[in-house]
Scaffold this active site. Structure first.
Site, mmCIF file in Angstrom:
data_model
loop_
_atom_site.group_PDB
_atom_site.id
_atom_site.type_symbol
_atom_site.label_atom_id
_atom_site.label_comp_id
_atom_site.label_asym_id
_atom_site.label_seq_id
_atom_site.Cartn_x
_atom_site.Cartn_y
_atom_site.Cartn_z
ATOM 1 C CB CYS A 1 -7.370 -0.911 6.357
ATOM 2 S SG CYS A 1 -6.856 -1.013 4.621
ATOM 3 C CB CYS B 1 -0.936 -0.001 1.204
ATOM 4 S SG CYS B 1 -1.962 1.481 1.312
#
Length: 358
Positions: A201, A103
């Site tokens: 997440c 990410c």
């Protein structure tokens, strides 16, 4: 200086924004949306994760309280392409991927940062516990560890593109977490005591099994065997296990504690062994990203997981791979994880672990 700040809705990025304002910079906040809000509302959130609807609400409130404009940036498409899909693919290949590192490379310090800079900002800032400083030794700006050793996040930055370092600001890197919370309280920032994000997440319930099920993948039970092929138990699906793991294995009575040695996806088998066999003398890693120029062979310290101890090592660079030999054996070198390389507190870069060397 015009600075775009990644504002997650947590205390760290809030204080980074506050500190930059105090320094007199012209600041605007940007908040990433990695998943649709409905996704989080349907999930049992067992641990605090980032990017949830409550984080968006907190980010908006923080920005307004500090008198700063905020923009919500939809990164869902690139996040799925560069983070979720590779994560799923790597799990099925028998790897243990690190989605936060990917990410950072492709989304936060990739697509998202590019978007911010395209708006005419001179720099991109976040609340990471790391530092960007000029290095006389390397003749350029480098990423260094944050002064708070317990919270240092440089490991997760090991694979960002080197040219981006010149544009980065990490105001929190010179503070401890306790100091950051104190600054937030003194500034009246409402998230001063907010819980930290602790999980992936897009897996807010912490269950890889549920994640794969939601992605249309049903796991099959398989055999747990020793190196000699002796069946000692059964597993719930090989993607749920990682090298060095002991808990969660359905092992029948055996003479010693057994740990995951390797996974064989082709036959849906998890191989276990004694503790001695999950220590490694080295590793092979691929696709290295170097933040500085490195010679073909050099000494450094290597970290094979965020919480692993740093291991003195000799690194040999060859084409698109690196061979690492440790001075002392290291526990649970895991394919798919990141090997990060340091010269004292300077981050040299990182590569994806391909295999451990026993």
């Amino acid at each position: 200086m015009k600075v775009g700040v990644a504002l997650s809705g947590g205390v760290d990025s809030a204080v980074a924004l506050y500190l930059l304002l105090k320094e007199g910079h012209e600041v605007k906040a940007f908040h990433m949306k990695t998943k649709e809000d409905e996704f989080f509302l349907k999930k049992e959130i067992k641990k605090k994760v980032c990017c949830s609807p409550s984080d968006t609400a907190d980010a908006i409130r923080i920005a307004r309280s500090l008198g700063v404009e905020i923009e919500i940036v939809d990164v869902r498409e690139v996040f799925r392409e560069k983070v979720i899909e590779p994560f799923k693919r790597d799990l099925l290949r028998g790897l243990t991927p690190n989605p936060c590192v990917h990410c950072n490379r492709y989304v936060k310090f990739g697509y998202f940062m590019d978007y911010v800079l395209s708006q005419g900002f001179d720099a991109f800032a976040s609340g990471h516990y790391a530092r960007v400083e000029f290095s006389g030794k390397y003749g350029k700006k480098v990423i260094k560890k944050g002064v708070d050793g317990k919270k240092d996040q440089s490991y997760f930055l090991a694979r960002i593109e080197p040219w981006r370092i010149e544009k980065l600001l990490f105001p929190n890197g010179i503070y401890t977490k306790e100091e950051i919370r104190r600054i937030a309280e003194e500034a009246g920032i409402h998230v001063a005591k907010k819980q930290e994000s602790q999980d992936v997440c897009f897996i807010p319930d912490g269950s890889i099994e549920n994640f794969l099920k939601d992605e249309g993948i049903t796991l099959s039970e398989g055999k747990v065997i020793t190196e000699k092929g002796e069946v000692v138990g059964h597993h719930r699906g090989y993607p749920l296990y990682t090298v060095g793991q002991r808990k969660g294995l359905k092992i029948e009575k055996f003479g010693e504690r057994l740990y995951v040695r390797e996974k064989i996806p082709e036959s849906n088998v998890v191989v276990v062994s004694g503790l001695e066999d999950v220590f490694f003398s080295g590793l092979i890693a691929e696709d290295p990203v170097w933040h500085v120029e490195v010679p073909e062979e050099f000494r450094c310290v290597c970290r094979v997981r965020k919480k692993s101890e740093e291991a003195p090592a000799v690194v040999r660079v060859r084409d698109n791979e690196v061979e690492v030999r440790f001075e002392k054996k290291v526990f649970a070198v895991t394919p798919g994880q990141i090997a990060a390389f340091y010269d004292e507190d300077t981050l040299l870069g990182g590569a994806i672990i391909k295999e451990g060397i026993r």
